[in-house]
Design an enzyme around this catalytic site. Structure first.
Site, PDB file in Angstrom:
ATOM      1  N   TRP A   1     -20.118   2.086  68.883  1.00 24.54           N
ATOM      2  CA  TRP A   1     -21.230   2.927  69.325  1.00 24.54           C
ATOM      3  C   TRP A   1     -21.210   2.920  70.845  1.00 24.54           C
ATOM      4  O   TRP A   1     -21.099   1.865  71.456  1.00 24.54           O
ATOM      5  CB  TRP A   1     -22.597   2.408  68.853  1.00 24.54           C
ATOM      6  CG  TRP A   1     -23.699   3.126  69.569  1.00 24.54           C
ATOM      7  CD1 TRP A   1     -24.095   4.417  69.386  1.00 24.54           C
ATOM      8  CD2 TRP A   1     -24.501   2.616  70.660  1.00 24.54           C
ATOM      9  NE1 TRP A   1     -25.078   4.752  70.292  1.00 24.54           N
ATOM     10  CE2 TRP A   1     -25.351   3.670  71.064  1.00 24.54           C
ATOM     11  CE3 TRP A   1     -24.583   1.389  71.312  1.00 24.54           C
ATOM     12  CZ2 TRP A   1     -26.280   3.517  72.095  1.00 24.54           C
ATOM     13  CZ3 TRP A   1     -25.500   1.223  72.340  1.00 24.54           C
ATOM     14  CH2 TRP A   1     -26.324   2.293  72.722  1.00 24.54           C
TER      15      TRP A   1
ATOM     16  N   GLU B   1     -20.398   5.317  65.243  1.00 21.33           N
ATOM     17  CA  GLU B   1     -21.841   5.514  65.071  1.00 21.33           C
ATOM     18  C   GLU B   1     -22.355   6.583  66.020  1.00 21.33           C
ATOM     19  O   GLU B   1     -22.158   6.500  67.234  1.00 21.33           O
ATOM     20  CB  GLU B   1     -22.577   4.198  65.337  1.00 21.33           C
ATOM     21  CG  GLU B   1     -24.087   4.286  65.197  1.00 21.33           C
ATOM     22  CD  GLU B   1     -24.788   2.968  65.423  1.00 21.33           C
ATOM     23  OE1 GLU B   1     -24.120   1.976  65.796  1.00 21.33           O
ATOM     24  OE2 GLU B   1     -26.016   2.920  65.224  1.00 21.33           O
TER      25      GLU B   1
ATOM     26  N   LYS C   1     -25.490   9.204  67.644  1.00 20.51           N
ATOM     27  CA  LYS C   1     -26.879   9.046  68.061  1.00 20.51           C
ATOM     28  C   LYS C   1     -27.353  10.375  68.637  1.00 20.51           C
ATOM     29  O   LYS C   1     -26.554  11.191  69.101  1.00 20.51           O
ATOM     30  CB  LYS C   1     -26.960   7.940  69.120  1.00 20.51           C
ATOM     31  CG  LYS C   1     -28.382   7.489  69.391  1.00 20.51           C
ATOM     32  CD  LYS C   1     -28.434   6.184  70.145  1.00 20.51           C
ATOM     33  CE  LYS C   1     -29.886   5.752  70.275  1.00 20.51           C
ATOM     34  NZ  LYS C   1     -30.016   4.532  71.079  1.00 20.51           N
TER      35      LYS C   1
ATOM     36  N   ASP D   1     -27.017   5.489  61.425  1.00 20.69           N
ATOM     37  CA  ASP D   1     -28.153   4.605  61.716  1.00 20.69           C
ATOM     38  C   ASP D   1     -29.408   5.458  61.474  1.00 20.69           C
ATOM     39  O   ASP D   1     -29.551   6.537  62.075  1.00 20.69           O
ATOM     40  CB  ASP D   1     -28.057   4.173  63.193  1.00 20.69           C
ATOM     41  CG  ASP D   1     -29.210   3.275  63.628  1.00 20.69           C
ATOM     42  OD1 ASP D   1     -28.936   2.190  64.165  1.00 20.69           O
ATOM     43  OD2 ASP D   1     -30.373   3.690  63.454  1.00 20.69           O
TER      44      ASP D   1
ATOM     45  N   HIS E   1     -31.345   7.329  64.171  1.00 19.84           N
ATOM     46  CA  HIS E   1     -30.585   8.153  65.137  1.00 19.84           C
ATOM     47  C   HIS E   1     -30.617   9.640  64.855  1.00 19.84           C
ATOM     48  O   HIS E   1     -29.708  10.364  65.253  1.00 19.84           O
ATOM     49  CB  HIS E   1     -29.125   7.689  65.153  1.00 19.84           C
ATOM     50  CG  HIS E   1     -28.958   6.392  65.849  1.00 19.84           C
ATOM     51  ND1 HIS E   1     -27.733   5.854  66.155  1.00 19.84           N
ATOM     52  CD2 HIS E   1     -29.857   5.503  66.306  1.00 19.84           C
ATOM     53  CE1 HIS E   1     -27.899   4.696  66.771  1.00 19.84           C
ATOM     54  NE2 HIS E   1     -29.172   4.453  66.868  1.00 19.84           N
TER      55      HIS E   1
ATOM     56  N   HIS F   1     -26.479   1.661  59.380  1.00 17.59           N
ATOM     57  CA  HIS F   1     -27.341   0.697  60.076  1.00 17.59           C
ATOM     58  C   HIS F   1     -28.746   0.995  59.584  1.00 17.59           C
ATOM     59  O   HIS F   1     -29.258   2.107  59.789  1.00 17.59           O
ATOM     60  CB  HIS F   1     -27.276   0.888  61.601  1.00 17.59           C
ATOM     61  CG  HIS F   1     -26.185   0.085  62.232  1.00 17.59           C
ATOM     62  ND1 HIS F   1     -25.957   0.118  63.590  1.00 17.59           N
ATOM     63  CD2 HIS F   1     -25.259  -0.755  61.724  1.00 17.59           C
ATOM     64  CE1 HIS F   1     -24.963  -0.700  63.880  1.00 17.59           C
ATOM     65  NE2 HIS F   1     -24.513  -1.233  62.770  1.00 17.59           N
TER      66      HIS F   1
ATOM     67  N   ASP G   1     -36.192   5.872  68.490  1.00 21.09           N
ATOM     68  CA  ASP G   1     -35.266   4.923  67.872  1.00 21.09           C
ATOM     69  C   ASP G   1     -35.655   3.515  68.304  1.00 21.09           C
ATOM     70  O   ASP G   1     -34.969   2.848  69.063  1.00 21.09           O
ATOM     71  CB  ASP G   1     -33.821   5.242  68.319  1.00 21.09           C
ATOM     72  CG  ASP G   1     -32.835   4.238  67.730  1.00 21.09           C
ATOM     73  OD1 ASP G   1     -31.820   3.934  68.404  1.00 21.09           O
ATOM     74  OD2 ASP G   1     -33.089   3.730  66.621  1.00 21.09           O
TER      75      ASP G   1
ATOM     76  N   ASP H   1     -36.137   0.702  66.753  1.00 17.23           N
ATOM     77  CA  ASP H   1     -35.531  -0.502  66.127  1.00 17.23           C
ATOM     78  C   ASP H   1     -36.590  -1.494  65.653  1.00 17.23           C
ATOM     79  O   ASP H   1     -36.467  -2.715  65.894  1.00 17.23           O
ATOM     80  CB  ASP H   1     -34.535  -1.151  67.093  1.00 17.23           C
ATOM     81  CG  ASP H   1     -33.276  -0.293  67.233  1.00 17.23           C
ATOM     82  OD1 ASP H   1     -33.019   0.192  68.347  1.00 17.23           O
ATOM     83  OD2 ASP H   1     -32.602  -0.067  66.205  1.00 17.23           O
TER      84      ASP H   1
ATOM     85  N   ASP I   1     -29.949  -3.323  61.612  1.00 15.34           N
ATOM     86  CA  ASP I   1     -29.901  -3.108  63.063  1.00 15.34           C
ATOM     87  C   ASP I   1     -31.325  -2.889  63.568  1.00 15.34           C
ATOM     88  O   ASP I   1     -31.788  -1.747  63.664  1.00 15.34           O
ATOM     89  CB  ASP I   1     -29.023  -1.906  63.401  1.00 15.34           C
ATOM     90  CG  ASP I   1     -28.940  -1.693  64.908  1.00 15.34           C
ATOM     91  OD1 ASP I   1     -28.509  -0.610  65.337  1.00 15.34           O
ATOM     92  OD2 ASP I   1     -29.333  -2.611  65.663  1.00 15.34           O
TER      93      ASP I   1
HETATM   94  C1  RNT Z   1     -28.001   1.800  69.344  1.00 20.06           C
HETATM   95  C2  RNT Z   1     -27.228   1.648  68.062  1.00 20.06           C
HETATM   96  C3  RNT Z   1     -26.345   0.434  68.034  1.00 20.06           C
HETATM   97  C4  RNT Z   1     -27.073  -0.802  68.533  1.00 20.06           C
HETATM   98  C5  RNT Z   1     -26.368  -2.051  68.086  1.00 20.06           C
HETATM   99  C6  RNT Z   1     -26.796  -3.192  68.955  1.00 20.06           C
HETATM  100  O1  RNT Z   1     -29.071   2.695  69.193  1.00 20.06           O
HETATM  101  O2  RNT Z   1     -28.108   1.643  66.952  1.00 20.06           O
HETATM  102  O3  RNT Z   1     -25.892   0.229  66.718  1.00 20.06           O
HETATM  103  O4  RNT Z   1     -28.408  -0.857  68.043  1.00 20.06           O
HETATM  104  O5  RNT Z   1     -24.987  -1.893  68.116  1.00 20.06           O
HETATM  105 ZN    ZN Z   2     -27.192   1.113  65.111  1.00 17.68          ZN
END
Ligand code: RNT
Ligand code: ZN
Length: 415
Positions: free
Chosen positions: A181, A222, A224, A255, A258, A282, A290, A292, A322
């Site tokens: 990523w 990955e 985004k 993810d 994302h 993820h 985003d 998390d 994640d």
């Molecule tokens: C960032 C991505 C990525 C990170 C991790 C730490 O938005 O989701 O995957 O969160 O690799």
């Molecule tokens: Zn991620």
């Protein structure tokens, strides 16, 4: 087997669901737990701030600051999570010998020996991630940089990560998912969206050009849609990622934080499976952006699990977590998030899929809606209790007493 479980077993038997078969499948479910919830994604190989348009907000006391502390915290969490585990590592968690340090482009398997030993002792697998952020060469662009020296530095980092992933897979057996990523993008409207994507293509092709065991190392990319300070354009967008992965035979990693708020990853999985042998996820929770947040037992996580289970894709979709919430006890964050994902898969496995699919085919939409709603009150929590009992972990909130004891005896002393 408790009487409660036997009762639940009969209830599910009536709708054609075999709970013993489900518990066997749950025992084999592998979720790759990310290490970086334990230290707010600081990593061990750099002193600088977390960069890349991502943020760990909060300042809850006691975060791990080195490998022994992080391993100790991971053990605490793993002990409260039933079933099979995998550990998801980032390259920035390299463990150097006293006085040693190498930059990201010169990382070697030997810098992850401590993690290999950790995993061997616990009989768990390891997945890996290149760390293309939180570095002086990651101010804005990495693999898509127009500064050739920077671009080549990150290509070397990607190649080094493939060799480290191969080392984990060879030493532990099985496979290792290496995820890539990159934060690359623009804060405001770009004049040229194509050139950075052409440079990214060249870089990824160079990373993948090295010789490695493509069975043992599965590389994922990955995508985004934006980051903080990268609101207007990300180089590795969803379309770019899917096209690159499909034409190069690597995996797309989705993810679920994302995408645009109305886009659901649960709706994307069945659009990927006809064309991609494997894919990766993820699992996280985006609140307004985003962010998390810790994964909750919510409709989207259940729907993602249902899509994977009902399409018989448990061995085709690699599941990782994640999230990094620095405002709460980090061990509790891991445990709640991981157990919620397991509960979602248990819930999915307890669905009478063939009955539901037949109702859809026959256009019995009223009964389909009714049954999916009624299933929400079937006794899946009692099957969860049985799953935990067979794995010697507390099924209910009693696990939290262990976390509280650990916080009082260990975490608060870290200052
Ligand atoms: C960032 C991505 C990525 C990170 C991790 C730490 O938005 O989701 O995957 O969160 O690799
Ligand atoms: Zn991620």
């Amino acid at each position: 087997m408790s009487d409660r479980y036997k009762e639940a077993q009969k209830i599910y038997e009536k709708i054609g669901v075999n709970t013993e078969k489900v518990l066997d499948e749950m025992q084999n479910l592998e979720i790759s737990m990310h290490c970086w919830q334990g230290d707010d994604l600081n990593g061990f190989d750099n002193e600088g701030p977390l960069s890349g348009g991502i943020q760990a907000t909060g300042n809850y006391p006691g975060k791990a600051v080195n490998a022994p502390q992080l391993m100790q915290d991971l053990d605490q969490a793993f002990a409260l999570i039933p079933g099979k585990k995998r550990l998801n590592l980032h390259a920035s968690y390299a463990v150097f010998e006293e006085g040693e340090w190498v930059d990201r482009d010169r990382l070697k398997p030997e810098h992850f020996k401590a993690w290999l030993e950790y995993a061997k002792k616990r009989d768990i697998g390891i997945d890996f991630n290149g760390t293309f952020f939180s570095h002086k060469y990651a101010e804005q662009f990495t693999l898509s940089s127009n500064d050739e020296e920077i671009r080549r530095f990150w290509v070397r980092h990607g190649q080094a990560c493939i060799k480290i992933a191969e080392y984990f897979a060879e030493e532990l057996g099985g496979r290792c998912l290496l995820n890539i990523w990159i934060p690359d993008g623009y804060k405001d409207i770009p004049a040229d969206r194509l050139a950075p994507r052409e440079r990214l293509t060249r870089s990824l092709d160079e990373i993948l050009s090295i010789d490695y065991d493509k069975e043992k190392v599965q590389v994922s990319l990955e995508s985004k849609v934006f980051g903080i300070g990268l609101e207007s354009y990300t180089v590795c967008s969803s379309e770019y990622c899917i096209n690159y992965a499909a034409t190069r035979g690597i995996l797309v990693l989705m993810d679920n934080g994302h995408y645009h708020p109305a886009e659901m990853v649960s709706d994307k999985i069945s659009a990927m499976l006809p064309f991609h042998d494997k894919m990766a996820l993820h699992l996280t929770r985006a609140v307004r952006w985003d962010s998390d947040h810790v994964v909750l037992f919510d409709d989207e996580i259940k729907e993602i699990a249902k899509e994977i289970v009902r399409n018989d894709a448990l061995d085709r979709v690699f599941i990782a977590t994640d999230f990094f919430d620095a405002s709460i006890n980090r061990i509790a964050a891991w445990v709640v998030g991981m157990r919620n994902i397991q509960k979602a898969f248990l819930y999915a496995m307890l669905q009478p899929e063939s009955v539901l699919k037949e109702l859809q085919e026959k256009e019995g939409f009223t009964e389909l809606m009714m049954l999916q709603e009624e299933l929400k009150f079937y006794p899946y929590q009692i099957v969860w209790e049985e799953f935990c009992r067979r794995n010697y972990v507390e099924a209910g909130k009693e696990w939290f007493d262990r976390v509280r004891e650990y916080e009082e005896s260990v975490l608060v002393k870290r200052g």
